[in-house]
Design a protein around this motif. Structure first.
Motif, mmCIF file in Angstrom:
data_model
loop_
_atom_site.group_PDB
_atom_site.id
_atom_site.type_symbol
_atom_site.label_atom_id
_atom_site.label_comp_id
_atom_site.label_asym_id
_atom_site.label_seq_id
_atom_site.Cartn_x
_atom_site.Cartn_y
_atom_site.Cartn_z
ATOM 1 N N LEU A 237 0.849 -1.112 -0.051
ATOM 2 C CA LEU A 237 -0.003 -0.028 -0.053
ATOM 3 C C LEU A 237 0.813 1.393 -0.010
ATOM 4 O O LEU A 237 1.669 1.404 0.927
ATOM 5 C CB LEU A 237 -0.979 -0.054 1.142
ATOM 6 C CG LEU A 237 -1.697 1.313 1.413
ATOM 7 C CD1 LEU A 237 -2.704 1.440 0.323
ATOM 8 C CD2 LEU A 237 -2.641 1.200 2.956
ATOM 9 N N ASP A 238 0.849 1.903 -0.998
ATOM 10 C CA ASP A 238 1.760 3.204 -1.402
ATOM 11 C C ASP A 238 0.661 4.427 -1.666
ATOM 12 O O ASP A 238 -0.318 4.198 -2.159
ATOM 13 C CB ASP A 238 2.752 3.138 -2.206
ATOM 14 C CG ASP A 238 3.628 1.952 -1.688
ATOM 15 O OD1 ASP A 238 4.690 2.553 -1.268
ATOM 16 O OD2 ASP A 238 3.543 0.714 -2.026
ATOM 17 N N ASP A 239 1.024 5.828 -1.001
ATOM 18 C CA ASP A 239 0.851 6.707 -1.709
ATOM 19 C C ASP A 239 1.282 7.005 -3.120
ATOM 20 O O ASP A 239 2.712 6.782 -3.360
ATOM 21 C CB ASP A 239 1.102 8.102 -0.811
ATOM 22 C CG ASP A 239 0.738 9.338 -1.296
ATOM 23 O OD1 ASP A 239 -0.479 9.586 -1.267
ATOM 24 O OD2 ASP A 239 1.448 9.967 -1.764
ATOM 25 N N PHE A 240 0.384 7.592 -3.996
ATOM 26 C CA PHE A 240 0.975 7.768 -5.436
ATOM 27 C C PHE A 240 2.182 8.615 -5.531
ATOM 28 O O PHE A 240 3.076 8.485 -6.089
ATOM 29 C CB PHE A 240 -0.311 8.297 -5.944
ATOM 30 C CG PHE A 240 0.072 8.610 -7.610
ATOM 31 C CD1 PHE A 240 0.488 7.222 -8.472
ATOM 32 C CD2 PHE A 240 0.178 9.676 -8.308
ATOM 33 C CE1 PHE A 240 0.633 7.284 -9.928
ATOM 34 C CE2 PHE A 240 0.350 9.811 -9.800
ATOM 35 C CZ PHE A 240 0.617 8.667 -10.612
ATOM 36 N N ASP A 241 2.114 9.677 -5.201
ATOM 37 C CA ASP A 241 3.459 10.800 -5.108
ATOM 38 C C ASP A 241 4.650 10.193 -4.312
ATOM 39 O O ASP A 241 5.779 10.331 -5.092
ATOM 40 C CB ASP A 241 3.067 12.038 -4.538
ATOM 41 C CG ASP A 241 1.824 12.874 -5.445
ATOM 42 O OD1 ASP A 241 2.147 12.554 -6.492
ATOM 43 O OD2 ASP A 241 1.143 13.751 -4.933
ATOM 44 N N ALA A 242 4.210 9.373 -3.184
ATOM 45 C CA ALA A 242 5.606 8.892 -2.606
ATOM 46 C C ALA A 242 6.150 7.918 -3.432
ATOM 47 O O ALA A 242 7.338 7.840 -3.673
ATOM 48 C CB ALA A 242 5.326 8.427 -1.241
ATOM 49 N N LEU A 243 5.287 7.086 -4.201
ATOM 50 C CA LEU A 243 5.864 5.998 -5.009
ATOM 51 C C LEU A 243 6.702 6.450 -6.021
ATOM 52 O O LEU A 243 7.500 6.129 -6.462
ATOM 53 C CB LEU A 243 4.615 5.105 -5.600
ATOM 54 C CG LEU A 243 4.902 3.961 -6.316
ATOM 55 C CD1 LEU A 243 6.029 3.062 -5.498
ATOM 56 C CD2 LEU A 243 3.678 3.080 -6.712
ATOM 57 N N CYS A 244 6.261 7.496 -6.800
ATOM 58 C CA CYS A 244 6.544 8.308 -7.639
ATOM 59 C C CYS A 244 8.035 8.700 -7.206
ATOM 60 O O CYS A 244 9.036 8.656 -8.175
ATOM 61 C CB CYS A 244 5.877 9.278 -8.468
ATOM 62 S SG CYS A 244 4.409 8.439 -9.202
ATOM 63 N N ARG A 245 8.122 9.542 -6.259
ATOM 64 C CA ARG A 245 9.427 9.911 -5.725
ATOM 65 C C ARG A 245 10.507 8.643 -5.728
ATOM 66 O O ARG A 245 11.508 8.862 -5.941
ATOM 67 C CB ARG A 245 9.321 10.698 -4.369
ATOM 68 C CG ARG A 245 8.558 11.936 -4.663
ATOM 69 C CD ARG A 245 8.573 12.909 -3.505
ATOM 70 N NE ARG A 245 8.000 12.296 -2.279
ATOM 71 C CZ ARG A 245 6.907 12.180 -2.096
ATOM 72 N NH1 ARG A 245 6.055 13.292 -2.654
ATOM 73 N NH2 ARG A 245 6.233 11.843 -1.024
ATOM 74 N N HIS A 246 9.852 7.611 -5.162
ATOM 75 C CA HIS A 246 10.819 6.406 -4.875
ATOM 76 C C HIS A 246 11.394 5.796 -6.259
ATOM 77 O O HIS A 246 12.508 5.497 -6.273
ATOM 78 C CB HIS A 246 10.085 5.357 -3.812
ATOM 79 C CG HIS A 246 10.814 4.487 -3.638
ATOM 80 N ND1 HIS A 246 12.007 4.284 -2.692
ATOM 81 C CD2 HIS A 246 10.710 2.933 -3.787
ATOM 82 C CE1 HIS A 246 12.452 3.268 -2.470
ATOM 83 N NE2 HIS A 246 11.861 2.260 -3.146
#
Length: 338
Positions: A237-246
């Motif tokens: 489970l991830d936040d979209f923006d946090a995942l994109c930054r990762h």
């Protein structure tokens, strides 16, 4: 609490990059016999026959181009086949079928994965690692980056002269499906030295992933998303923006390992992307999720709204359309199994 993809930082040693170049798990058991041609699309039946015929011509090559006691033994130039068609017509199925029929050693990867291998290993080492192959399969050959295209063209030229057979697929843009072999002509023009040995085969038809299917599933609420993720072992489970930054911190060659072992991916607060670098990284993630048949459930915007019309009107149109097609298939899979 489910695991988060942003907490994963996988590492792929350079010496494993070529070893992991095999068809995605969803194509482990495909064959020419399991490809069912659409009776309304005669090019599909012809493509199956041509692919099966091509597979029989691939010789086993293990010398890697190394010099023997009395000098280098001449090798025949490798043969080439190019499968040209739209999204979801079974080109990857045929490509994997050729791979399974060919003798070892052999490699299979997307165009993007191949450029990553060359970047990580260096050109000369990549040539040496791949030159002992009987076959190199390249899925989704792309023409939107001249630098990458010419890099791979040079690589394929080297491999072909060492006797490696090469098969590639590519998507024709939907707006160009009625214009004959536009993509094939571009491909052959870009690969100047290989053009004479590549035979282009057209594969027409509708995208099987969305045949007679409803539109994109509606996103769930954030609360439902969390509830479903918590209830499913192995989910992330991830936040979209946090995942994109990762994703920006990981080399795309590591995305496959990033999602390895994940049962289902849940992404919160999805929204349209206005940064092309972010969008292209998400395309690679979508490809790796699709390769591993991992269901995707989101909250926020629909998955077919991630790439804006401005993005779709640009030079990477086919990448975004392919990613959308695959994400929608994974989201429907999630609904069916949820």
């Amino acid at each position: 609490m489910p695991e988060r993809l942003v907490d994963r930082s996988p590492v792929v040693p350079a010496d494993q990059l070529v070893a992991q170049m095999v068809p995605p798990p969803m194509f482990d058991d495909v064959s020419f016999a399991s490809y069912i041609p659409n009776p309304n699309e005669p090019t599909q039946k012809a493509a199956v026959e041509k692919a099966a015929e091509f597979a029989k011509t691939i010789p086993g090559i293990r010398s890697g181009g190394k010099r023997g006691l009395f000098g280098k033994k001449p090798q025949p130039t490798g043969a080439g086949l190019y499968l040209d068609g739209g999204f979801g017509v079974g080109k990857t199925h045929l490509l994997a079928s050729i791979y399974h029929a060919a003798p070892e050693p052999k490699s299979f990867g997307t165009f993007v994965e191949l450029t990553h291998v060359v970047g990580a290993l260096g050109f000369n080492r990549a040539v040496e690692e791949l030159s002992s192959n009987s076959l190199l399969c390249i899925d989704e050959f792309e023409l939107d980056d001249p630098g990458d295209t010419m890099l791979v063209s040079r690589l394929l030229t080297e491999l072909s002269t060492r006797g490696v057979s090469i098969v590639a697929t590519s998507n024709t843009l939907p707006g160009q499906l009625g214009e004959g072999r536009f993509a094939a002509q571009d491909f052959l023009r870009e690969i100047k030295k290989l053009g004479s040995i590549f035979e282009s085969v057209r594969v027409d038809g509708p995208d099987y992933r969305h045949r007679d299917l409803p539109p994109a599933p509606e996103p769930v609420t954030g609360e439902v998303l969390i509830e479903r993720a918590n209830a499913l072992p192995g989910a992330t489970l991830d936040d979209f923006d946090a995942l994109c930054r990762h994703l920006s911190k990981l080399h795309p060659s590591r995305y496959g390992k990033l999602v390895k072992g994940v049962s289902s991916v849940f992404i919160d607060n999805v929204h349209p992307v206005d940064d092309q670098a972010v969008a292209l990284r998400f395309v690679v993630l979508a490809d790796r999720l699709y390769d591993a048949s991992i269901p995707v459930t989101v909250s926020g915007a629909k998955l077919d709204q991630i790439f804006t019309q401005e993005m779709l009107d640009g030079g990477y149109r086919k990448k975004y359309l392919r990613a959308t097609s695959r994400l929608l298939a994974l989201s429907r899979f999630s609904v069916a199994t949820g």
